[in-house]
Motif scaffolding. Sequence first.
Motif, short mmCIF file in Angstrom:
data_model
loop_
_atom_site.label_atom_id
_atom_site.label_comp_id
_atom_site.label_asym_id
_atom_site.label_seq_id
_atom_site.Cartn_x
_atom_site.Cartn_y
_atom_site.Cartn_z
N ILE A 282 -2.09 -5.90 -4.46
CA ILE A 282 -1.10 -4.80 -4.45
C ILE A 282 -0.51 -4.53 -5.52
N LEU B 167 -4.49 -1.14 -4.41
CA LEU B 167 -4.22 -1.35 -3.09
C LEU B 167 -5.38 -1.89 -2.28
N SER C 261 -5.81 0.61 4.17
CA SER C 261 -5.30 0.96 2.71
C SER C 261 -5.34 2.25 2.44
#
Length: 581
Positions: A192, A156, A128
């Motif tokens: 996300i 995220l 990430s």
Amino acid sequence: MFLKHSKIQQIIIVFQGVLNLAVLFYCKVSVTFEGSSEMGFLSSLLGIIGFGIGLPIGLLVGFFFFVYSKPKQVQDPVVRPLEEFDTTVLHELLPEIPIWVKDPDYERVDWLNKMVFYMWPYLDKAISREIRRQAEPILAEYSEKYKIKAIEFENLDLGTLPPTINGIRVYETNEKELVMEPVVKWAGNPNIVLVLKFLSLQITLQLVDLQVFFAPRMTLKPLVPTFPCFANILVSLMERPHVDFGMKVLGGDIMSIPGLYQFIQKTIKKSVASLYLWPQTLEVPVLDNSVYAFKKPVGILHVKVVRAFKLMKADFLGLSDPYVKLNLTGESLPGKKTTIKKNNLNPEWNEDFKLVVREHQSQALQIQVFDWDKVGGHDRLGMQLVPLKLVTPHETKEFNLDLLKHTNISDHNDKKYRGTIVLELTYAPFREDSTSALSAKFDQKDSIIYRSSSNETLNKAGLLSVLVQAAEDLEGERHNNPYALILFRGEQKKTKLLRKTRNPLWNEEFQFALEEPPLLDKIRIEVFSKRTGIRFRSKESLGHVEINLDDVVRNGRINQKHHLINSKNGLLHVEIEWTMV
């Protein structure tokens, strides 16, 4: 029932309800006053007013949900054991059976999946972080290009479910490479969230329910003796990947819009295929080229040792017995030697030699003159170095060199004259088109033979390179200490001896500089086993091969395994290459 709909559906329902109220109000008024023309005009006017009131109210309610809706937090999926499902559900799960169950060529990698599972919380954060680092400059560029105030990640997270490798297949090739084909499936629960800010508006996009199925071909090449033992990773997809996901805008899944899902699926598959679908590849360098690069020959240096004069007298009784030894710096190959001229301080040789050049700009020719002695070591009378960059390609140049004790030019005590040697040097570089063509063949190899695009190799001088890589399943009657002996045009060269093995790995290269292509020649390679120590019948043959070089000259290169003659199961792996000058 209203609470069961998504937020975007709520907006549509509210908007439709307001419109329905406006239309109903219009119809009631029309029915009440349809008896007279004046009342008909009034009813139409009131209907228009009712419609005008309902429309702004609907837009206002939609705008309220548009601005203040927030994405929901992704929940962990509920995992249920298989025994709780009925037969119908189990039949639907058959395509999800690991490929190693259906195809015996694939191996189980449970250990690798377990390792990924335990490492996933840390891999999630690392991946990430890398995605943010790579994506933020791109998002900033899009923001400036399309006049958007900001595009940034609000969240995220790749979720709690790691990808799974359902099986892996490993290919064996004749090249210095390792080819693997894993089958990767990832049915993840990522969260996300991307935020787009327009002036005072803020739109949130949420990626959910991501599913990715793909089968890449991963090639580790070339294999080198430097950790991690491979220089590059080449990745290509053997078939179009399956990608499925949900995209929520303001809480509503826009992928449910008719036609949009199929359009996005087609676009993603087409974009990925244009980049990475075989034969397209993604190359990831692992080692710097200077760390592992094996410099291929670039030309041949023709050396003519003409004569020497006024050499030093090395023997107490009598004159010197000189001979010349030639070699290139940076090479571990044995040097070339002239004949010995007995009792002569002004010898004439007029002998020709060929040396293989790998770096024309950095290598140098080392010349050493020795006094031959029947007993003990040979005394060096003098030496000299000639940088190859002083030799213009295809031009013969004569050198008159004063011999030195050594090449340390800072030694001011070395002033004694040791004689002069006369050489003629000619450098013949290989044709660039032939070397580049061979390089292209190495990158696009799908068979063991690589075709040459020109017949010019049939009448040109060149270099024959023989790489004896390995042997398999050797069977010695009394011992297995194998080495390979190469016989070509009366010249013999041999590999090192490896002890107590039936599968030796030599990886030794031998070179022959030739004036004409060996179209009618054969090269013989015989494998022997030698008993260590002094005993009777210490050497035995384990098999041999004879290879026609006509194929090598016409094709440029062959790389294959040969069955050893007079051996039950023995194989010899040889790579032979012809490079023209």
